[in-house]
Design a protein around this motif. Structure first.
Motif, PDB file in Angstrom:
ATOM      1  N   PRO A  10       0.816  -1.221   0.000  1.00 43.02           N
ATOM      2  CA  PRO A  10       0.000   0.000   0.000  1.00 43.02           C
ATOM      3  C   PRO A  10       0.850   1.271   0.000  1.00 43.02           C
ATOM      4  CG  PRO A  10       0.149  -0.863   2.231  1.00 43.02           C
ATOM      5  CD  PRO A  10       0.937  -1.819   1.350  1.00 43.02           C
ATOM      6  N   ARG A  11       2.170   1.141   0.118  1.00 44.55           N
ATOM      7  CA  ARG A  11       3.030   2.322   0.305  1.00 44.55           C
ATOM      8  C   ARG A  11       3.730   2.667  -1.014  1.00 44.55           C
ATOM      9  NH1 ARG A  11       7.166   1.514   4.005  1.00 44.55           N
ATOM     10  NH2 ARG A  11       7.064   3.693   4.609  1.00 44.55           N
ATOM     11  N   GLY A  14       7.390   2.944  -0.595  1.00 41.94           N
ATOM     12  CA  GLY A  14       7.832   2.030   0.440  1.00 41.94           C
ATOM     13  C   GLY A  14       8.955   1.103  -0.009  1.00 41.94           C
ATOM     14  N   THR A  16       8.920  -2.148  -0.918  1.00 43.85           N
ATOM     15  CA  THR A  16       8.662  -2.967  -2.110  1.00 43.85           C
ATOM     16  C   THR A  16       8.823  -2.107  -3.365  1.00 43.85           C
ATOM     17  OG1 THR A  16       7.085  -4.174  -0.733  1.00 43.85           O
ATOM     18  CG2 THR A  16       6.992  -4.593  -3.095  1.00 43.85           C
ATOM     19  N   LEU A  81       5.629  -8.682   3.434  1.00 43.04           N
ATOM     20  CA  LEU A  81       5.068  -9.779   4.231  1.00 43.04           C
ATOM     21  C   LEU A  81       4.079  -9.206   5.225  1.00 43.04           C
ATOM     22  CD1 LEU A  81       8.269 -11.834   5.134  1.00 43.04           C
ATOM     23  CD2 LEU A  81       6.513 -12.436   3.466  1.00 43.04           C
ATOM     24  N   TYR A  82       2.897  -9.785   5.268  1.00 43.22           N
ATOM     25  CA  TYR A  82       1.922  -9.507   6.323  1.00 43.22           C
ATOM     26  C   TYR A  82       1.620 -10.859   6.963  1.00 43.22           C
ATOM     27  CZ  TYR A  82       0.711  -4.649   4.902  1.00 43.22           C
ATOM     28  OH  TYR A  82       0.724  -3.297   4.624  1.00 43.22           O
ATOM     29  N   MET A  83       1.988 -11.029   8.203  1.00 46.02           N
ATOM     30  CA  MET A  83       1.818 -12.315   8.898  1.00 46.02           C
ATOM     31  C   MET A  83       2.421 -13.457   8.064  1.00 46.02           C
ATOM     32  SD  MET A  83       0.201 -10.928  11.299  1.00 46.02           S
ATOM     33  CE  MET A  83      -0.810  -9.498  11.605  1.00 46.02           C
ATOM     34  N   SER A  84       3.605 -13.205   7.541  1.00 43.97           N
ATOM     35  CA  SER A  84       4.350 -14.182   6.733  1.00 43.97           C
ATOM     36  C   SER A  84       3.711 -14.486   5.381  1.00 43.97           C
ATOM     37  CB  SER A  84       4.536 -15.514   7.476  1.00 43.97           C
ATOM     38  OG  SER A  84       5.317 -15.321   8.617  1.00 43.97           O
ATOM     39  N   THR A 123       9.350  -8.122   0.818  1.00 41.42           N
ATOM     40  CA  THR A 123      10.008  -7.318   1.839  1.00 41.42           C
ATOM     41  C   THR A 123       9.394  -7.698   3.179  1.00 41.42           C
ATOM     42  OG1 THR A 123       8.392  -5.548   1.504  1.00 41.42           O
ATOM     43  CG2 THR A 123      10.480  -5.345   0.334  1.00 41.42           C
ATOM     44  N   GLY A 124      10.184  -7.548   4.237  1.00 41.87           N
ATOM     45  CA  GLY A 124       9.668  -7.896   5.551  1.00 41.87           C
ATOM     46  C   GLY A 124      10.416  -7.120   6.619  1.00 41.87           C
ATOM     47  N   GLY A 125       9.700  -6.787   7.676  1.00 40.34           N
ATOM     48  CA  GLY A 125      10.334  -6.074   8.778  1.00 40.34           C
ATOM     49  C   GLY A 125      11.300  -6.954   9.541  1.00 40.34           C
ATOM     50  N   ASP A 127      10.049 -10.079  11.340  1.00 39.48           N
ATOM     51  CA  ASP A 127       9.439 -10.909  12.384  1.00 39.48           C
ATOM     52  C   ASP A 127       9.039 -12.308  11.942  1.00 39.48           C
ATOM     53  OD1 ASP A 127       7.720  -7.984  13.431  1.00 39.48           O
ATOM     54  OD2 ASP A 127       9.541  -8.846  14.242  1.00 39.48           O
ATOM     55  N   GLY A 128       8.825 -12.480  10.656  1.00 36.77           N
ATOM     56  CA  GLY A 128       8.207 -13.747  10.261  1.00 36.77           C
ATOM     57  C   GLY A 128       8.901 -14.437   9.114  1.00 36.77           C
ATOM     58  N   THR A 160      13.768  -5.088   7.201  1.00 36.10           N
ATOM     59  CA  THR A 160      13.687  -3.635   6.960  1.00 36.10           C
ATOM     60  C   THR A 160      13.502  -2.823   8.238  1.00 36.10           C
ATOM     61  OG1 THR A 160      11.303  -3.798   6.509  1.00 36.10           O
ATOM     62  CG2 THR A 160      12.782  -3.917   4.608  1.00 36.10           C
TER      63      THR A 160
HETATM   64  C1  LIG Z   1      -0.130  -5.915   9.147  1.00 35.27           C
HETATM   65  C2  LIG Z   1       1.366  -6.123   8.987  1.00 35.27           C
HETATM   66  C3  LIG Z   1       1.905  -7.386   9.130  1.00 35.27           C
HETATM   67  C4  LIG Z   1       3.276  -7.598   8.988  1.00 35.27           C
HETATM   68  N1  LIG Z   1       3.768  -8.874   9.117  1.00 35.27           N
HETATM   69  C5  LIG Z   1       5.092  -9.086   8.916  1.00 35.27           C
HETATM   70  C6  LIG Z   1       5.620 -10.415   8.975  1.00 35.27           C
HETATM   71  O1  LIG Z   1       4.924 -11.392   9.183  1.00 35.27           O
HETATM   72  N2  LIG Z   1       6.946 -10.583   8.783  1.00 35.27           N
HETATM   73  C7  LIG Z   1       7.784  -9.521   8.539  1.00 35.27           C
HETATM   74  O2  LIG Z   1       8.981  -9.743   8.380  1.00 35.27           O
HETATM   75  N3  LIG Z   1       7.307  -8.243   8.459  1.00 35.27           N
HETATM   76  C8  LIG Z   1       5.983  -8.008   8.633  1.00 35.27           C
HETATM   77  N4  LIG Z   1       5.477  -6.731   8.499  1.00 35.27           N
HETATM   78  C9  LIG Z   1       6.383  -5.619   8.149  1.00 35.27           C
HETATM   79  C10 LIG Z   1       6.385  -5.268   6.651  1.00 35.27           C
HETATM   80  O3  LIG Z   1       6.431  -6.441   5.860  1.00 35.27           O
HETATM   81  C11 LIG Z   1       7.621  -4.413   6.342  1.00 35.27           C
HETATM   82  O4  LIG Z   1       7.544  -3.212   7.052  1.00 35.27           O
HETATM   83  C12 LIG Z   1       7.828  -4.121   4.873  1.00 35.27           C
HETATM   84  O5  LIG Z   1       9.163  -3.746   4.662  1.00 35.27           O
HETATM   85  C13 LIG Z   1       6.913  -3.011   4.352  1.00 35.27           C
HETATM   86  O6  LIG Z   1       7.036  -2.934   2.949  1.00 35.27           O
HETATM   87  P1  LIG Z   1       6.340  -1.741   2.107  1.00 35.27           P
HETATM   88  O7  LIG Z   1       6.981  -0.457   2.530  1.00 35.27           O
HETATM   89  O8  LIG Z   1       6.631  -2.056   0.669  1.00 35.27           O
HETATM   90  O9  LIG Z   1       4.866  -1.792   2.354  1.00 35.27           O
HETATM   91  C14 LIG Z   1       4.121  -6.501   8.676  1.00 35.27           C
HETATM   92  C15 LIG Z   1       3.564  -5.209   8.534  1.00 35.27           C
HETATM   93  C16 LIG Z   1       2.202  -5.014   8.677  1.00 35.27           C
HETATM   94  C17 LIG Z   1       1.622  -3.635   8.496  1.00 35.27           C
END
Ligand SMILES: Cc1cc2nc3c(=O)[nH]c(=O)nc-3n(C[C@H](O)[C@H](O)[C@H](O)COP(=O)(O)O)c2cc1C
Length: 189
Positions: A10-11, A14, A16, A81-84, A123-125, A127-128, A160
């Motif tokens: 959505p970003r 961002g 991605t 990634l959202y919840m993996s 991409t992922g923060g 956590d999963g 990230t």
């Molecule tokens: C609802 C939600 C769920 C998320 N779940 C995960 C996850 O399971 N694993 C992970 O590594 N990051 C998770 N993240 C973090 C995003 O994947 C991360 O910030 C990503 O880099 C954002 O990419 P974007 O800027 O392209 O949207 C989650 C973020 C949100 C908002």
């Protein structure tokens, strides 16, 4: 060459989007890009109406038509990634691909989608595990007759929260590897 990008983020500026831009710069400058942003497209998920058990195609007509045109050479699936998993609107799109399976199974319709090549961006923060997202992407690629090798065609930045994507050296190297694998050479703009 035409590249269809299904972006689940959505970003607009961002993580991605950053990797998508990085990949774009490595492809030939005459490449045509078509973008479908899952959050903006408003594509409803499959609701199991079973129209496709008895009719060719899907009852719902919306921007999925960009996919059904089947006029692209490369499919890029990109998602945070959202919840993996991939994000919910991107999964809505993927769920609608089930019409391909139903038409084949119930109507014995031969698969007519042309062979294509695929790249996955995640991409992922941090956590999963990305495994569930990789698996659903592989399913989508298979349904759409897209060749995808997770060892070579997969670009990611999975920490990230700690390493901003712009400071992560991995995606650039992975983008080089994917482009070289799929097209034989890397264009540098
Ligand atoms: C609802 C939600 C769920 C998320 N779940 C995960 C996850 O399971 N694993 C992970 O590594 N990051 C998770 N993240 C973090 C995003 O994947 C991360 O910030 C990503 O880099 C954002 O990419 P974007 O800027 O392209 O949207 C989650 C973020 C949100 C908002």
């Amino acid at each position: 060459m035409k590249v269809l990008v299904l972006n689940g983020s959505p970003r607009p500026d961002g993580d991605t989007a950053y990797i998508l831009q990085l990949l774009k710069e490595k492809l030939p400058c005459d490449t045509v890009f078509e973008y479908l942003n899952a959050f903006e497209a408003g594509i409803r998920p499959c609701d199991d109406c079973r129209y496709c058990w008895e009719n060719e195609g899907c009852r719902i007509h919306d921007r999925m038509d960009m996919i059904w045109k089947d006029d692209y050479d490369v499919l890029v699936l990109a998602s945070p990634l959202y919840m993996s998993f991939v994000t919910p609107p991107l999964f809505s799109i993927i769920s609608r691909l089930n019409v391909i399976w139903s038409n084949r199974y119930f109507l014995k319709t031969p698969g007519r989608l042309k062979p294509k090549k695929g790249i996955l961006i995640l991409t992922g923060g941090g956590d999963g595990s990305p495994d569930p997202a990789i698996r659903i992407a592989q399913t989508a690629f298979r349904f759409l007759n897209v060749q995808f090798d997770p060892a070579l065609d997969y670009i990611r930045s999975l920490n990230t929260n700690c390493v901003p994507v712009r400071e992560d050296p991995e995606p650039a190297g992975q983008a080089d590897a994917a482009v070289r694998h799929l097209f034989g050479e890397v264009h540098e703009s």
